[in-house]
Design an enzyme around this catalytic site. Structure first.
Site, PDB file in Angstrom:
ATOM      1  N   HIS A 107       0.849  -1.189   0.000  1.00  0.00           N
ATOM      2  CA  HIS A 107       0.000   0.000   0.000  1.00  0.00           C
ATOM      3  C   HIS A 107       0.888   1.243   0.000  1.00  0.00           C
ATOM      4  CE1 HIS A 107      -3.573   2.433   0.724  1.00  0.00           C
ATOM      5  NE2 HIS A 107      -2.861   3.124   1.611  1.00  0.00           N
ATOM      6  N   ASP A 143      -7.448  -1.689   4.078  1.00  0.00           N
ATOM      7  CA  ASP A 143      -6.057  -1.361   4.416  1.00  0.00           C
ATOM      8  C   ASP A 143      -5.851  -1.279   5.936  1.00  0.00           C
ATOM      9  OD1 ASP A 143      -5.710  -1.081   1.635  1.00  0.00           O
ATOM     10  OD2 ASP A 143      -6.202   1.054   1.731  1.00  0.00           O
ATOM     11  N   CYS A 713      39.621  41.664 -43.593  1.00  0.00           N
ATOM     12  CA  CYS A 713      40.191  42.097 -42.315  1.00  0.00           C
ATOM     13  C   CYS A 713      41.651  41.705 -42.160  1.00  0.00           C
ATOM     14  CB  CYS A 713      39.370  41.549 -41.151  1.00  0.00           C
ATOM     15  SG  CYS A 713      39.022  39.802 -41.250  1.00  0.00           S
TER      16      CYS A 713
END
Length: 909
Positions: A107, A143, A713
């Site tokens: 559970h 339960d 460049c």
């Protein structure tokens, strides 16, 4: 010990697999649920593999009475212990007590708290600090049987029903079932009576009425309720539309929100919420009764999960209904894939997950569809379109987008048609922000002039600071959103897709580049575009190879220390590129930026932004998510400055002049101390010794100056030629210049095209005038090309140039060769002259003496050194300068570091 397993699901199947390893245990039977259509529960499948008898019962009892035929089959296995790992059926007491040792049951809560079928949900809904599970001896209560063992873990703020189950309740639960069985087998299993103090019996959350969220609650309670139902079944809320209709939705991905007010939010009304809810870039923001906020990341509308932030966009989306005949054939193929996976008939309303599909089924679906249709489908998209009709519409969108790419259908943008080079090319003219082409703020535009004829080509949108902010916000959202979800390998594949598209469209790109910037077409095709493609492919290969290091450090005895570094993307990067190589400069910077995992916005040069805009179109076709790449033509003083000043931009990459570079560096510091890399001006020296290969020296010397019209460049800004060959070198240069073809850059025979724009053209005229005024000898050129309209500048040669002259110190950035003599006996003085400049971008030397060459390479203060060649750059080799030529590198592995940050992690253990 003879065990009967009663239950279902992967959890029960894993318990079965675990118990099979016990030598003192025999699994004598498995009792589970019937098949759903042709789909068998995994517990039954696992048992059959291991030759264990399987019994499938729709129910065990009727009207509270055990079914005789079911009891008979159960008793036939002769179990001494029943194990119930997960069971959704009511098992009669005749079975519970039918085994000699009884029945043990799992559970998912710490009993006696949260008895009932929805224990995990209530653990979260109630805001418990710990979660856990119990294994108990089953009795006739709900339960309530005696406890055998319990296990617990702290709940994390990020936990949801899914995460707590996957990280703890499932894996630890399987192990604990094995421990419990071992304790029973050993005769040491306790039976601890449950206390009634603290016992709770919680409502079943599988009932729809219990799933409705109460919005008249604190932010924490709203958050806990949503995460308690995430991802099954989802908390229910109701949207109140402006037209009076209502729509039920489910909420997922909740977190408490503390980031402050949202910007650009849109109102969404929810039933039961008296305050305003907001749709914003991060999701749906809900205010609790305590004034705190909860943010919802995902919303389920009908059967489809969407990002909450896309609520209003989703409402505007039109579903596809006009399927072609070919698409209907593909529909049958897709339905066949679904049927094979789900093992049931498929229609338009079939829900993939409601039919029992799990995560491995998603993987199989995605891979089969990708293999069949060659589409970039991801697992997450199945969750966003789980119903067959939605999924097929998604697939059709992919297929139509791919068709648009291959058939050259157009995306939605304003454009002008460039008619050149025997082509008609549709070029976007709007800003590209968040995956869409949009007009600039206040409809501002730039005139784009063709340098070949000085006529206006078109007008393009001109970005303002407001537009820059929109692009930055889009990039920021993408970085922390969609882009972060893409793996490095997927990122690399997107880059390869883009490179392939650029390859397929290279003639168009080269044509645009040639007309827009004046580059000779053959050079544009080979270098401007060709090297751009190479850059994207090279950096795509780095995406999944970016990694840190493990570092040995002194430990803090008696403990140990682990120290390692991580290389992480910086975030939103701003890129500002020049006009000499529009597409190549974009690619050099952006490919490294994207490979490192960043998002970006780029401001291309205002005189020639057209290839950048065409490139933006290709990024959509390649599949890049919105916001990852943004392109904003505009003025440097306006849009460029806004990029440098924006506080969400964490890195700026700039190529341009040194004065502007200094200004940008100051802006980066003043705004948010953003990281910057600068590739600035150059006055690169080229040394030609008398022992050189003269033919090669002349050829490369010409190229070092006149390549790309001198708009280069790394151009050799000054040639030092040894006095013994000085005159012969000049004679050969002039001979070649007199036969150089100058004219239309689209003509395949042209070697020299127009300068980029008028202001630069005028600057070159002034540069030459100043050289003559200072006493340099002009031996060729220095003027406009006669009888040609356009910015055509005659290739120029100056000799007798002394070190103190302006033209010896400053960069022309044009086709102007500056030649000075030197005597070969005084190399030391030569090196001093070569280094007597504030620039240090590139350099070169021609000699057959390897000692001279290496000595030059050692002593020259430049980022690049060429020996017996010039202009040879490669995407794998780092590129960048020293001194006032800037710092940082483009290209090569080093370029990645410009777009990464290093994080050091130290762990004690």
């Amino acid at each position: 010990m003879r065990i009967a397993i009663i239950g279902q699901s992967n959890f029960a199947a894993d318990v079965l697999e675990l118990l099979l390893d016990r030598p003192n245990i025999q699994i004598v039977g498995v009792f589970t649920i019937p098949d759903r259509g042709s789909r068998e529960d995994i517990l039954a499948t696992t048992a059959i593999i291991h030759n264990i008898p399987v019994f499938k019962f729709a129910c065990w009892r009727r009207k509270g009475v055990a079914l005789p035929e079911v009891l008979e089959q159960y008793k036939s296995v002769g179990a001494t212990l029943n194990v119930l790992p997960f069971c959704s059926q009511f098992i009669p007491m005749e079975v519970i007590d039918g085994a000699l040792l009884g029945s043990i049951c799992y559970h998912p809560s710490i009993l006696p708290r949260h008895r009932g079928a929805s224990a995990i949900s209530w653990t979260l809904i109630e805001g418990d600090e710990v979660a856990g599970f119990s294994i108990f001896w089953a009795d006739d209560g709900l339960d309530t049987g005696p406890l055998l063992l319990t296990r617990q873990t702290n709940l994390e703020p990020t936990d949801t029903l899914d995460t707590i189950y996957k990280r703890f309740l499932y894996p630890e639960g399987v192990k604990a079932m094995g421990v419990a069985v071992d304790m029973v087998a050993s005769g040491v299993a306790p039976k601890i009576i449950q206390a009634e103090v603290g016992a709770t019996y919680d409502p079943a959350m599988f009932k729809t009425e219990n799933q409705v969220i109460n919005l008249q609650a604190t932010a924490e309670k709203i958050w806990n309720f949503v995460r308690g139902l995430d991802s099954v079944p989802g908390a229910i809320a109701t949207v109140l539309h402006e037209n009076g209709t209502e729509e039920q939705i489910r909420l997922f991905g909740a977190h408490l929100y503390s980031a402050g007010p949202v910007s650009n939010g849109k109102v969404l009304r929810l039933r039961g919420l008296t305050k305003t809810a907001w749709i914003h870039s991060g999701g749906l923001l809900i205010e609790g009764t305590d004034g705190a906020f909860v943010n919802i990341r995902r919303i389920k509308r009908g059967t489809k999960v969407i990002n909450a932030s896309e609520w209003f966009k989703q409402a505007e989306d039109q579903s596809i209904t006009d399927f072609s005949e070919d698409e209907m054939v593909k529909r049958s193929l897709v339905a066949g894939i679904w049927k094979a996976i789900l093992k049931e008939d498929v229609d338009s309303s079939t829900d993939f997950f409601a039919s029992g599909a799990g995560s491995m089924d998603v993987v199989r679906l995605v891979e089969e569809v990708k293999e069949t249709f060659d589409v970039p489908l991801q697992n997450e998209q199945v969750f966003m379109a789980p119903v067959f009709e939605e999924f097929f519409s998604l697939l059709v969108r992919f297929l139509r987008q791919a068709s648009a790419c291959s058939d050259d259908q157009q995306l939605n943008f304003q454009a002008f048609t460039l008619k050149a080079n025997k082509r008609e090319i549709r070029v976007p003219t709007q800003l590209f922000i968040n995956g869409e082409f949009v007009d600039a703020d206040s409809q501002r535009t730039l005139e784009i002039v063709n340098p070949t004829n000085e006529e206006v080509l078109c007008k393009v949108a001109c970005a303002s600071a407001t537009d820059v902010d929109k692009a930055v916000q889009a990039a920021h959202s993408a970085f922390y959103g969609s882009w972060r979800q893409i793996t490095p390998r997927q990122r690399g594949q997107l880059m390869l897709n883009l490179a392939d598209l650029m390859e397929r469209n290279k003639e168009e790109l080269a044509t645009i580049e040639s007309v827009d910037s004046g580059a000779v077409y053959t050079l544009a095709l080979k270098t401007h575009v060709g090297m751009s493609i190479e850059a994207w492919r090279y950096f795509a290969g780095w995406c999944d190879k970016i990694q840190g290091n493990t570092i040995p450090v002194n430990p803090a005895r008696p403990n140990n220390i682990l120290t390692f570094t991580r290389k992480e993307p910086i975030g939103v990067c701003g890129l500002i590129t020049p006009w000499n190589y529009p597409l190549m400069m974009l690619s050099w910077k952006m490919a490294a930026c994207i490979a490192a995992g960043n998002t970006c916005l780029i401001k291309p040069a205002q005189t020639c932004p057209l290839t950048a805009l065409k490139f933006a179109e290709l990024t959509v076709r390649a599949g890049f998510p919105p916001g990852v790449i943004n392109v904003l033509p505009g003025k440097g003083s306006d849009a460029g400055q806004a990029v440098a000043d924006h506080e969400l931009v964490r890195k700026l990459g700039f190529t341009g002049s040194t004065p502007i570079g200094k200004h940008i560096m100051k802006s980066c510091a003043d705004s948010n101390l953003k990281k910057c890399s600068l590739e600035l001006g150059g006055k690169s020296p080229l040394i030609i010794f008398a022992d050189c290969d003269m033919d090669k020296a002349v050829r490369h010397g010409m190229s070092s100056v006149f390549f790309n019209k001198g708009e280069n460049c790394i151009a050799a800004g000054r040639l030092f030629v040894e006095d013994r060959i000085h005159d012969e070198f000049i004679r050969r240069v002039l001979k070649d210049l007199r036969t150089m073809t100058i004219g239309d850059p689209l003509d395949r025979s042209t070697a020299h095209g127009p300068q980029n724009h008028k202001a630069h053209f005028d600057k070159l005229l002034e540069f030459c005038r100043r050289g003559v005024d200072e006493g340099a000898k002009l031996v060729y050129g220095g003027c406009r090309v006669p009888h040609l309209k356009g910015y055509f500048f005659t290739p120029t040669v100056f000799t007798n140039v002394t070190d103190d002259m302006f033209i010896a110190q400053e960069e022309s950035f044009g086709p102007i060769m500056i030649i000075s003599k030197f005597n070969g006996s005084d190399v030391d003085s030569l090196m001093q002259r070569a280094n007597r400049t504030e620039y240090g971008l590139a350099s070169g030397v021609f000699t057959k003496d390897i000692g001279k060459a290496l000595n030059f390479a050692d002593r020259i203060e430049a980022g690049t050194v060429f020996v017996n060649l010039y202009n040879k750059t490669d995407v794998a080799a780092p590129f960048g300068g020293f001194k006032q030529s800037g710092y940082g590198k483009d290209l090569g592995q080093e370029a990645l570091n410009e777009y990464l940050k290093t994080k050091c992690v130290t762990v004690e253990y």
